[in-house]
Design a protein around this motif. Structure first.
Motif, PDB file in Angstrom:
ATOM      1  N   ILE A  91       0.765  -1.195   0.079  1.00  0.00           N
ATOM      2  CA  ILE A  91      -0.258  -0.031   0.006  1.00  0.00           C
ATOM      3  C   ILE A  91       0.777   1.191   0.130  1.00  0.00           C
ATOM      4  O   ILE A  91       1.380   1.641   0.825  1.00  0.00           O
ATOM      5  CB  ILE A  91      -0.805   0.157   1.230  1.00  0.00           C
ATOM      6  CG1 ILE A  91      -1.938  -1.143   1.251  1.00  0.00           C
ATOM      7  CG2 ILE A  91      -1.811   1.405   1.075  1.00  0.00           C
ATOM      8  CD1 ILE A  91      -2.852  -1.132   2.409  1.00  0.00           C
ATOM      9  N   ASN A  92       0.995   1.874  -1.122  1.00  0.00           N
ATOM     10  CA  ASN A  92       1.828   3.193  -1.285  1.00  0.00           C
ATOM     11  C   ASN A  92       0.830   4.522  -0.638  1.00  0.00           C
ATOM     12  O   ASN A  92       0.035   4.852  -1.529  1.00  0.00           O
ATOM     13  CB  ASN A  92       2.336   3.273  -2.784  1.00  0.00           C
ATOM     14  CG  ASN A  92       3.254   2.524  -3.216  1.00  0.00           C
ATOM     15  OD1 ASN A  92       4.393   2.387  -2.367  1.00  0.00           O
ATOM     16  ND2 ASN A  92       3.137   1.708  -4.363  1.00  0.00           N
ATOM     17  N   ASN A  93       1.005   4.556   0.501  1.00  0.00           N
ATOM     18  CA  ASN A  93       0.123   5.673   1.241  1.00  0.00           C
ATOM     19  C   ASN A  93       0.727   6.623   1.498  1.00  0.00           C
ATOM     20  O   ASN A  93       0.061   7.836   1.509  1.00  0.00           O
ATOM     21  CB  ASN A  93      -0.464   4.800   2.577  1.00  0.00           C
ATOM     22  CG  ASN A  93      -0.960   5.744   3.529  1.00  0.00           C
ATOM     23  OD1 ASN A  93      -2.174   6.344   3.386  1.00  0.00           O
ATOM     24  ND2 ASN A  93      -0.033   6.152   4.506  1.00  0.00           N
ATOM     25  N   ILE A 141      -0.775  -4.265  -5.337  1.00  0.00           N
ATOM     26  CA  ILE A 141      -0.401  -2.935  -5.311  1.00  0.00           C
ATOM     27  C   ILE A 141      -1.613  -1.689  -5.181  1.00  0.00           C
ATOM     28  O   ILE A 141      -1.938  -1.423  -6.176  1.00  0.00           O
ATOM     29  CB  ILE A 141       0.877  -2.659  -6.381  1.00  0.00           C
ATOM     30  CG1 ILE A 141       1.912  -3.507  -6.491  1.00  0.00           C
ATOM     31  CG2 ILE A 141       1.357  -1.118  -6.167  1.00  0.00           C
ATOM     32  CD1 ILE A 141       2.539  -3.427  -7.893  1.00  0.00           C
ATOM     33  N   ALA A 142      -1.596  -1.225  -4.292  1.00  0.00           N
ATOM     34  CA  ALA A 142      -2.679  -0.231  -3.942  1.00  0.00           C
ATOM     35  C   ALA A 142      -2.030   1.243  -3.878  1.00  0.00           C
ATOM     36  O   ALA A 142      -1.099   1.394  -2.885  1.00  0.00           O
ATOM     37  CB  ALA A 142      -3.600  -0.356  -2.794  1.00  0.00           C
ATOM     38  N   VAL A 216     -11.208  -3.152   0.611  1.00  0.00           N
ATOM     39  CA  VAL A 216     -11.195  -3.070  -0.986  1.00  0.00           C
ATOM     40  C   VAL A 216      -9.536  -3.810  -1.494  1.00  0.00           C
ATOM     41  O   VAL A 216      -9.931  -4.389  -2.681  1.00  0.00           O
ATOM     42  CB  VAL A 216     -11.045  -1.584  -1.477  1.00  0.00           C
ATOM     43  CG1 VAL A 216     -10.375  -1.420  -3.012  1.00  0.00           C
ATOM     44  CG2 VAL A 216     -12.440  -1.024  -1.192  1.00  0.00           C
ATOM     45  N   VAL A 217      -8.523  -3.670  -0.651  1.00  0.00           N
ATOM     46  CA  VAL A 217      -7.376  -4.167  -1.192  1.00  0.00           C
ATOM     47  C   VAL A 217      -7.221  -5.456  -0.979  1.00  0.00           C
ATOM     48  O   VAL A 217      -6.979  -6.275  -1.736  1.00  0.00           O
ATOM     49  CB  VAL A 217      -6.255  -3.387  -0.288  1.00  0.00           C
ATOM     50  CG1 VAL A 217      -4.629  -4.068  -0.650  1.00  0.00           C
ATOM     51  CG2 VAL A 217      -6.125  -1.722  -0.739  1.00  0.00           C
ATOM     52  N   SER A 218      -7.959  -6.197   0.124  1.00  0.00           N
ATOM     53  CA  SER A 218      -7.739  -7.503   0.343  1.00  0.00           C
ATOM     54  C   SER A 218      -8.569  -8.370  -0.434  1.00  0.00           C
ATOM     55  O   SER A 218      -8.344  -9.432  -0.655  1.00  0.00           O
ATOM     56  CB  SER A 218      -8.123  -7.791   1.831  1.00  0.00           C
ATOM     57  OG  SER A 218      -9.285  -7.540   2.348  1.00  0.00           O
ATOM     58  N   SER A 219      -9.666  -7.448  -1.062  1.00  0.00           N
ATOM     59  CA  SER A 219     -10.558  -8.541  -2.019  1.00  0.00           C
ATOM     60  C   SER A 219     -10.301  -8.311  -3.401  1.00  0.00           C
ATOM     61  O   SER A 219     -11.159  -8.470  -4.405  1.00  0.00           O
ATOM     62  CB  SER A 219     -12.100  -8.039  -1.831  1.00  0.00           C
ATOM     63  OG  SER A 219     -12.136  -6.680  -1.864  1.00  0.00           O
ATOM     64  N   ALA A 220      -9.125  -7.407  -3.577  1.00  0.00           N
ATOM     65  CA  ALA A 220      -8.846  -7.170  -5.204  1.00  0.00           C
ATOM     66  C   ALA A 220      -8.609  -8.482  -5.833  1.00  0.00           C
ATOM     67  O   ALA A 220      -7.916  -9.267  -5.439  1.00  0.00           O
ATOM     68  CB  ALA A 220      -7.461  -6.198  -5.120  1.00  0.00           C
ATOM     69  N   THR A 221      -9.152  -8.256  -7.000  1.00  0.00           N
ATOM     70  CA  THR A 221      -8.711  -9.318  -8.202  1.00  0.00           C
ATOM     71  C   THR A 221      -8.053  -8.877  -9.430  1.00  0.00           C
ATOM     72  O   THR A 221      -8.122  -7.487  -9.527  1.00  0.00           O
ATOM     73  CB  THR A 221      -9.806 -10.073  -8.762  1.00  0.00           C
ATOM     74  OG1 THR A 221     -10.755  -8.956  -9.375  1.00  0.00           O
ATOM     75  CG2 THR A 221     -10.704 -10.749  -7.191  1.00  0.00           C
ATOM     76  N   ALA A 222      -7.747  -9.799 -10.465  1.00  0.00           N
ATOM     77  CA  ALA A 222      -7.062  -9.286 -11.573  1.00  0.00           C
ATOM     78  C   ALA A 222      -7.980  -8.044 -12.323  1.00  0.00           C
ATOM     79  O   ALA A 222      -7.392  -7.093 -12.888  1.00  0.00           O
ATOM     80  CB  ALA A 222      -6.780 -10.147 -12.784  1.00  0.00           C
ATOM     81  N   SER A 223      -9.327  -8.035 -12.033  1.00  0.00           N
ATOM     82  CA  SER A 223      -9.881  -7.291 -12.809  1.00  0.00           C
ATOM     83  C   SER A 223      -9.859  -5.836 -12.144  1.00  0.00           C
ATOM     84  O   SER A 223     -10.202  -4.870 -12.830  1.00  0.00           O
ATOM     85  CB  SER A 223     -11.631  -7.550 -12.714  1.00  0.00           C
ATOM     86  OG  SER A 223     -11.830  -7.596 -11.357  1.00  0.00           O
TER      87      SER A 223
END
Ligand code: NDP
Length: 238
Positions: A91-93, A141-142, A216-223
């Protein structure tokens, strides 16, 4: 046996980054690397290790995202910490908003400093950690941006340097998704949050934004790759 998830959060000393780390540590499944540019001012982070609701594993690492030597040292340190494990979530915060300016008042030095921290920083951090991310099964990568960077949302002329830098971060994220098609780089708008940057009139408490970002980040998929999504999981127009 549960398998640990590994996280690296930049700008973890306070604000949204600190709240993300704090919430992640409530799960024993999480190994959290909290990166901050000055470990001497990370007392609140250090206290998390002893907090009664902390069950995850916390590592602190010094990293100034504007300093390539610091990024490189942090990467080596994290590689040693994680051993064979990859980095699941970056997470680039970390970010700055130097001054509220407009196209009429912006100063090149402020614009430059903002772009170095908000664009070059995440670009260099991501590039340095690619070998660790590539070893993971998640590869997320968020990049924390803002709706102020959206022409579609339209915040008007204020906060120009900041908005310009985050619009550039958005484009960087798109480019990252093309450069590394096996990874999931995407942009997250955290909402307007009561932090040093967001100010006391903001609409969200830091813990609310952090909870949404983690979801949001933990449920991210390729889409999600190359997308602009807010902390509620809704698409943000470019
Ligand atoms: P804060 O100002 O509260 O915290 C900023 C964090 O970034 C601090 O931990 C700070 O570290 C760190 N940081 C700044 N520069 C560097 C650097 N060169 N190297 C390492 N760390 C650095 O901001 P927020 O928590 O509000 O913001 C977090 C992110 O969310 C930012 O990217 C911001 O642009 C974004 N955002 C925030 C919004 C809001 O309403 N708050 C709205 C939209 C986006 P230190 O303590 O050392 O200064």
């Amino acid at each position: 046996m549960s398998i640990s998830l590994t996280w690296l959060v930049t700008g973890a000393s306070r604000g949204i980054g600190f709240n993300i780390v704090q919430q992640l540590l409530r799960s024993p499944d999480n190994v959290v690397i909290a990166a901050c540019r000055n470990l001497k001012s990370a007392q609140a982070l250090m206290a998390l290790e002893l907090a009664p609701d902390t069950s995850g594993k916390l590592y602190l690492v010094q990293m100034d995202v504007t300093d390539e030597t610091s990024i490189s040292s942090a990467k080596n340190e994290v590689e040693t910490m994680l051993g064979e494990a990859g980095l699941d979530y970056l997470i680039n915060n970390a970010g700055v908003a130097v001054r509220n300016d407009t196209p009429a008042t912006l100063a090149p030095k402020d614009l430059t400093a903002t772009i170095i921290a908000n664009v070059a920083g995440p670009a260099l951090v991501t590039r340095a950690f690619i070998p660790l991310i590539a070893r993971s099964n998640r590869k997320v990568i968020a990049n924390i941006s803002t709706a102020m960077a959206s022409i579609g949302v339209d915040y008007g002329g204020e906060h120009s340097s900041y908005s310009i830098s985050k619009a550039a971060l958005n484009m960087l994220t798109y480019k990252q998704s093309k450069e590394w098609p096996d990874l999931i780089p995407f942009v997250v708008d955290p909402g307007w949050v009561k932090t040093d940057m967001g100010g006391s009139n903001a609409t969200l408490e830091p813990h609310e934004s952090a909870a949404g970002i983690i979801q949001v980040v933990s449920s991210a998929t390729a889409s999600n790759a190359g997308c602009f999504i807010d902390y509620k999981g809704e698409m943000v127009p470019w």
